[in-house]
Write a protein that holds these residues in place. Structure first.
Motif, PDB file in Angstrom:
ATOM      1  N   ASP B  93       0.889  -1.225   0.068  1.00  0.00           N
ATOM      2  CA  ASP B  93       0.198   0.149   0.106  1.00  0.00           C
ATOM      3  C   ASP B  93       0.869   1.255   0.031  1.00  0.00           C
ATOM      4  OD1 ASP B  93      -2.110  -1.679   0.340  1.00  0.00           O
ATOM      5  OD2 ASP B  93      -1.883  -1.776   2.226  1.00  0.00           O
ATOM      6  N   ILE B  94       1.917   1.139   1.062  1.00  0.00           N
ATOM      7  CA  ILE B  94       2.637   2.156   0.771  1.00  0.00           C
ATOM      8  C   ILE B  94       4.239   1.674   0.520  1.00  0.00           C
ATOM      9  CG2 ILE B  94       3.746   4.236   2.361  1.00  0.00           C
ATOM     10  CD1 ILE B  94       1.101   4.054   3.933  1.00  0.00           C
ATOM     11  N   VAL B 113       0.096   7.522  -6.414  1.00  0.00           N
ATOM     12  CA  VAL B 113      -0.688   8.591  -6.130  1.00  0.00           C
ATOM     13  C   VAL B 113       0.086  10.044  -6.485  1.00  0.00           C
ATOM     14  CG1 VAL B 113      -2.002   9.939  -4.343  1.00  0.00           C
ATOM     15  CG2 VAL B 113      -2.045   7.361  -4.416  1.00  0.00           C
ATOM     16  N   TYR B 118      -2.612  15.641  -4.040  1.00  0.00           N
ATOM     17  CA  TYR B 118      -3.216  15.459  -2.966  1.00  0.00           C
ATOM     18  C   TYR B 118      -2.749  16.500  -1.668  1.00  0.00           C
ATOM     19  CZ  TYR B 118      -3.548  13.281   1.833  1.00  0.00           C
ATOM     20  OH  TYR B 118      -3.747  12.956   3.140  1.00  0.00           O
ATOM     21  N   PHE B 318       2.281   6.326  -2.543  1.00  0.00           N
ATOM     22  CA  PHE B 318       1.274   5.368  -2.105  1.00  0.00           C
ATOM     23  C   PHE B 318       0.561   4.653  -3.459  1.00  0.00           C
ATOM     24  CE2 PHE B 318       1.965   9.323   0.251  1.00  0.00           C
ATOM     25  CZ  PHE B 318       1.734   8.644   1.534  1.00  0.00           C
ATOM     26  N   PHE B 323      -5.221   3.566  -2.263  1.00  0.00           N
ATOM     27  CA  PHE B 323      -5.247   4.821  -1.625  1.00  0.00           C
ATOM     28  C   PHE B 323      -6.652   5.285  -1.546  1.00  0.00           C
ATOM     29  CE2 PHE B 323      -4.230   9.624  -1.441  1.00  0.00           C
ATOM     30  CZ  PHE B 323      -3.313   9.501  -0.183  1.00  0.00           C
ATOM     31  N   THR B 327      -7.163   5.752   3.915  1.00  0.00           N
ATOM     32  CA  THR B 327      -5.502   6.104   3.831  1.00  0.00           C
ATOM     33  C   THR B 327      -5.272   7.353   3.651  1.00  0.00           C
ATOM     34  OG1 THR B 327      -5.585   3.918   2.549  1.00  0.00           O
ATOM     35  CG2 THR B 327      -3.526   5.002   2.997  1.00  0.00           C
ATOM     36  N   LYS B 328      -6.086   8.074   2.975  1.00  0.00           N
ATOM     37  CA  LYS B 328      -5.736   9.580   2.808  1.00  0.00           C
ATOM     38  C   LYS B 328      -6.027  10.398   4.294  1.00  0.00           C
ATOM     39  CE  LYS B 328      -7.800  10.570  -1.824  1.00  0.00           C
ATOM     40  NZ  LYS B 328      -8.721  10.935  -2.090  1.00  0.00           N
TER      41      LYS B 328
END
Lengths: 314, 427
Positions: B93-94, B113, B118, B318, B323, B327-328
């Motif tokens: 995920d990261i 991402v 973001y 990310f 995401f 997660t944000k």
């Protein structure tokens, strides 16, 4: 049970799990490597079929040739150490009457140490900073001018990455040779002695020919092992400095996993596999003497004849 | 007999399937777990700060939020594992990644991402130090990684050795070489270098091109628009060969800890490392045995004395697929809390924040922090951020031989140019 084992199908069922496992764990990766060797892929996106381009590149790649020659030097050192020193120690061991088990265990210890530990051991021995034992000894005996940074000096590094691998398995081959030597019929050696053969002649002319099969097996293991040699050279120098101690396997790993050239990496892997198979075949031919080949031919013919006889008899 | 065997086999197969299905159902009921595949030292400040924040966040969300960190501190191993994971379709995920050509490939494949977007959306962009963000950008100005650290790199020197030999802190690159020469003549190892990790060596190669062109030369080189043999490259090589002879013997096999220990034990006069090693330098600095200076200048060069290697380290990226809102929210929480916690661990933070009052900072820390406030517009970005993986390996491996004098400049140039051509031709 006897009834079942007579049935060939039952045999196959019992063999199947091992066979399936073998196909998946050995054959499938090899087949995939071969497939990948015709492909260009950076780990992301589409895989592109490029035909023989990877192979053409392989034979134009200077570093690959360096790695190939380095591998030969590595092979000679590793085989030399493991077979010759292993054999020498085994022969010496046969003359011992007391403490054989202790010495065998002692010499076997390096085999059970992990590659990383072996590497650390040799790294500190070769080191200049803090000064390793090799340089210390050289300086102590007045040979200080030979003290060098063993792993960064381009003249010494290749030999230095080969020695740990040779050292590591010498004990194992010693044990194998020792087992073979003591299983020989002592009467034959005695007969040789009565015929006037000295110790050396008995060893070369009688004992060694009699453990030929074991020699073939160990040579196959050592040679293919050396061709695939990876862990110690990789951890010790990562093929460096430059590509001075690069082996084919470290180069393959670098290309595939550090350089993201999975196709080209696979091409090198295929080359290593082909080379290993070739070496085994050459060994087989070399070790099969003329008489033996003749004998086998006769046996084969006899079998054929028997089959024919049986058929005509029915 | 055969029938029985068949029955047993079928029963096992069916049981296995049922059990597998059962465990999958059980998994669906578990709380959300976000995985971070990290390349940070275990129990280092970043690792500890993020874990602490994740723990806090998890508690605030009733434990239904789990943060799993898988760490591989050794960078080359990390990158290889990361690339293998991604190639196998298992991107965490990261992840941690620099703005490298490989990272650009991930961006092009739509896997990362857009962090700049973001941060702007969430109104967090201005919370960061501008240089820390600029470091994370690609050459086209886009940004897909989030900085968690902020560093300057400097040359530490032994004041006692300098004084004994009547040496002054060098102001220019030529003076620096003179200092090295004098030390060498006095039988002292001028510089200890961690050659095993390669990157500290490459910094020296990057110095002159940076002084002359900023990062323009390395950008053109990485894009295939320049040759290693161009004037800037040649000047870089020339300086590198000169300074390389002042590295300790066998530097190519010396590791990080040994090189640093050599300097701290007074066995070498200088050592190049960033502020992340402040803790190790603290005692000797306090005793007055060591001090530091920044990369010396070159008269009439593009970049000035207040411009050197500043970096915000490997960034956090990310996975675009995973995401989600949760997660944000977590990332926002991290950004809001990280600065203060991280600074409290005696670290320079990329997120603007007041220093915590309940913590006493050393003079060294405060001095470096002040230095960071007056750095110029340009900063040296490491070459490995620009070069593709294969060329990077070629540069790293062969620079060692170049420094030891085992290969000449032309051979090095030809090796690097060949690797770049290969990359450009898409091989």
């Amino acid at each position: 049970m006897k009834g079942i084992l007579k049935d060939k199908k039952a045999f196959l069922i019992f063999l199947l799990p091992a066979l399936v496992f073998y196909l998946f764990s050995v054959f499938y990766p090899i087949a995939e490597s071969i497939r990948f060797s015709f492909i260009k892929w950076g780990g992301l996106g589409e895989k592109k079929f490029v035909g023989l381009q990877n192979y053409i590149h392989l034979f134009q790649d200077k570093v690959f040739y360096t790695a190939f020659w380095n591998n030969l030097v590595y092979l000679v050192i590793v085989v030399g150490m493991q077979i010759l020193i292993g054999l020498l120690l085994a022969v010496l061991l046969t003359y011992l009457t007391k403490g054989v088990a202790f010495i065998k265990t002692l010499y076997y210890v390096p085999c059970i140490i992990t590659a990383v530990a072996v590497t650390q051991l040799f790294r500190s021995m070769y080191a200049t900073q803090p000064e390793g034992i090799i340089n210390q000894i050289l300086k102590a005996v007045g040979l200080g001018q030979f003290a060098t940074s063993w792993l960064t000096n381009i003249k010494t590094v290749l030999v230095c990455v080969s020695i740990p691998e040779g050292w590591r398995y010498t004990g194992m081959y010693m044990v194998i040779f020792y087992a073979a030597l003591i299983s020989l019929d002592p009467e034959i050696c005695e007969a040789a002695r009565i015929d006037g053969a000295n110790g050396w002649q008995t060893l070369i002319r009688v004992k060694l020919p009699m453990i030929k099969e074991v020699l073939l097996l160990t040579l196959t293991m050592v040679l293919t092992g050396a061709l695939r040699g990876f862990d110690i050279p990789f951890i010790l120098t990562n093929g460096g400095p430059g590509n001075v101690s690069e082996l084919m396997s470290t180069y393959m790993y670098k290309k595939a996993f550090a350089g993201n050239q999975f196709g080209y990496g696979s091409t090198i892997a295929v080359f290593i596999i082909a080379e290993s198979i070739l070496v085994v075949c050459v060994l087989k031919v070399l070790f099969t003497g003329k008489d033996e080949r003749e004998e086998r031919r006769i046996q084969k013919e006899q079998r054929k004849m028997r089959k024919l006889e049986r058929r005509s008899g029915r | 007999m055969k029938k029985n065997m068949m029955k047993a086999f079928l029963t096992t197969a069916v049981m296995g399937t049922v059990m597998a299905a059962g465990s999958m159902m059980a998994m669906a009921e578990e709380p959300v777990t976000v995985t971070w595949f990290a390349s940070r030292p275990v129990d280092g400040a970043i690792d500890l700060a993020i874990r602490q924040i994740a723990q806090q966040y998890s508690e605030e969300h009733g434990g239904n939020w789990q943060f799993e960190v898988i760490t591989e501190a050794d960078r080359p191993s990390y990158l290889q594992k990361l690339q293998t994971l991604i190639s196998g379709g298992n991107m965490p995920d990261i992840i941690d990644i620099d703005a490298t050509p490989y990272c650009q490939e991930l961006v092009d494949a739509g896997m990362l991402v857009d962090v700049k977007e973001y941060l702007n959306q969430e109104g967090l962009y201005d919370k960061f130090e501008p240089t820390a963000l600029a470091y994370q950008e690609f050459t086209n100005g886009t940004m897909y990684t989030l900085p968690l650290e902020y560093h300057v790199e400097m040359i530490w020197y032994n004041k006692e050795i300098f004084a004994e030999n009547g040496l002054e802190v060098p102001k220019t690159m030529d003076e620096w070489l003179d200092v090295c020469e004098k030390l060498s003549e006095a039988g002292i190892t001028p510089i200890s270098v961690d050659g095993a990790d390669r990157w500290p060596v490459i910094r020296y190669l990057a110095m002159m091109p940076f002084r002359e062109t900023g990062n323009d030369y390395i950008i053109s080189l990485s894009e295939g628009n320049a040759s290693m043999g161009d004037q800037a490259g040649r000047n870089g090589i020339e300086f590198f060969q000169k300074i390389g002879q002042y590295f300790q013997e066998g530097f190519a096999a010396t590791d990080y800890a040994t090189a640093q220990a050599m300097f701290l034990d007074g066995q070498s006069a200088m050592y190049y490392i960033g502020d992340w090693e402040i803790a190790a330098m603290q005692e000797a600095y306090k005793n007055g045995t060591i001090d530091y200076f920044y990369m010396p200048a070159v008269d009439g060069a593009l970049t000035g004395a207040n411009e050197f290697c500043v970096n915000s380290g490997i960034g956090m990226a990310f996975n675009a697929e995973t995401f989600d809102e949760k997660t944000k929210d977590f990332v926002k929480y991290v950004i809001e809390n990280y600065g203060k916690i991280y600074a409290g661990m005696d670290q320079m933070t990329p997120i603007k924040s007041e220093l915590p009052e309940d913590h006493e900072f050393s003079d060294l820390y405060l001095r470096v922090r002040e230095d960071m406030g007056s750095i110029g517009e340009h900063f040296l970005k490491p070459w490995d951020c620009y070069l593709d993986s294969n060329t990077c390996t070629v540069v790293n491996d062969n620079a060692l031989l170049l420094a030891t004098g085992d290969i000449d400049a032309d051979t090095f140039i030809s090796l690097v140019d060949t690797a770049l051509e290969e990359y450009k031709s898409g091989f």
